[in-house]
Write a protein that holds these residues in place. Structure first.
Motif, short mmCIF file in Angstrom:
data_model
loop_
_atom_site.label_atom_id
_atom_site.label_comp_id
_atom_site.label_asym_id
_atom_site.label_seq_id
_atom_site.Cartn_x
_atom_site.Cartn_y
_atom_site.Cartn_z
N SER A 96 4.47 0.85 6.93
CA SER A 96 3.99 -0.30 7.72
C SER A 96 4.74 -0.40 9.03
O SER A 96 5.94 -0.15 9.09
N THR A 97 4.00 -0.78 10.07
CA THR A 97 4.59 -1.01 11.39
C THR A 97 4.07 -2.35 11.90
O THR A 97 3.32 -3.04 11.20
N ALA A 98 4.43 -2.69 13.12
CA ALA A 98 3.92 -3.93 13.72
C ALA A 98 2.41 -3.84 13.94
O ALA A 98 1.72 -4.85 13.96
N GLU A 99 1.88 -2.62 14.06
CA GLU A 99 0.45 -2.43 14.33
C GLU A 99 -0.39 -2.20 13.08
O GLU A 99 -1.58 -2.48 13.08
N ILE A 100 0.22 -1.67 12.02
CA ILE A 100 -0.53 -1.30 10.82
C ILE A 100 0.18 -1.83 9.58
O ILE A 100 1.37 -1.61 9.39
N ALA A 101 -0.57 -2.52 8.72
CA ALA A 101 -0.05 -2.96 7.42
C ALA A 101 -0.50 -1.94 6.38
O ALA A 101 -1.70 -1.69 6.23
N VAL A 102 0.46 -1.35 5.67
CA VAL A 102 0.17 -0.39 4.62
C VAL A 102 0.79 -0.95 3.35
O VAL A 102 1.97 -1.27 3.31
N PHE A 103 -0.04 -1.08 2.31
CA PHE A 103 0.45 -1.66 1.06
C PHE A 103 -0.34 -1.14 -0.11
O PHE A 103 -1.39 -0.52 0.04
N ALA A 104 0.21 -1.39 -1.30
CA ALA A 104 -0.44 -0.97 -2.55
C ALA A 104 -0.51 -2.14 -3.50
O ALA A 104 0.37 -3.01 -3.51
N ILE A 105 -1.58 -2.16 -4.26
CA ILE A 105 -1.73 -3.11 -5.37
C ILE A 105 -2.13 -2.25 -6.56
O ILE A 105 -3.21 -1.67 -6.58
N GLY A 106 -1.21 -2.13 -7.52
CA GLY A 106 -1.43 -1.20 -8.62
C GLY A 106 -1.47 0.21 -8.06
O GLY A 106 -0.62 0.60 -7.27
N GLU A 107 -2.48 0.99 -8.44
CA GLU A 107 -2.64 2.36 -7.93
C GLU A 107 -3.49 2.43 -6.67
O GLU A 107 -3.68 3.50 -6.10
N ASP A 108 -4.02 1.31 -6.23
CA ASP A 108 -4.87 1.27 -5.04
C ASP A 108 -4.00 1.06 -3.80
O ASP A 108 -3.07 0.25 -3.80
#
Length: 122
Positions: A96-108
């Motif tokens: 994750s950066t200030a421009e892009i949110a990268v996250f996971a919920i479970g395996e997704d």
């Protein structure tokens, strides 16, 4: 007389059931985002992000291509995202950066431009 009634009733029930199965859900309204549904899947722009505002937080519904969905919340005061419901926790990725949110919920996994999270719905 009773067997004839059962045959007619069964035929009518089968026709009603078949007609209800053929109805497709409407296409979700929102912006396309990248997601990877399940373990080992590459990120692709196949999910849809639908938003709605409620006070200090913005609620999002992420629609999966298979009809599934995830609900997340973005708190405008703290600039944080979290799970809106469900048993799995949301884990923010180091990518994750200030421009892009990268996250996971479970395996997704999900990759959303931060501007989409911060923009108030209309």
């Amino acid at each position: 007389m009773k067997p004839m009634f059962l045959r007619i009733f069964s035929a009518a029930a089968a026709a009603l059931f078949a007609a209800s199965c053929g109805t497709e859900s409407p296409v979700p309204q929102g912006s396309d985002i990248q997601c990877a549904i399940g373990a080992g899947v590459e990120l692709e722009a196949v999910c849809t992000l639908e938003r709605s505002a409620e006070g200090e937080s913005v609620s999002f519904l992420i629609h999966h291509p298979d009809g599934g969905f995830r609900r997340i919340e973005y708190d405008t005061a703290t600039d944080q995202i979290g799970v809106g419901d469900g048993a799995d926790a949301l884990k923010v990725s180091e990518e994750s950066t200030a421009e892009i949110a990268v996250f996971a919920i479970g395996e997704d996994r999900y990759r959303i431009p931060s501007e989409m999270l911060r923009t108030q719905p209309q």
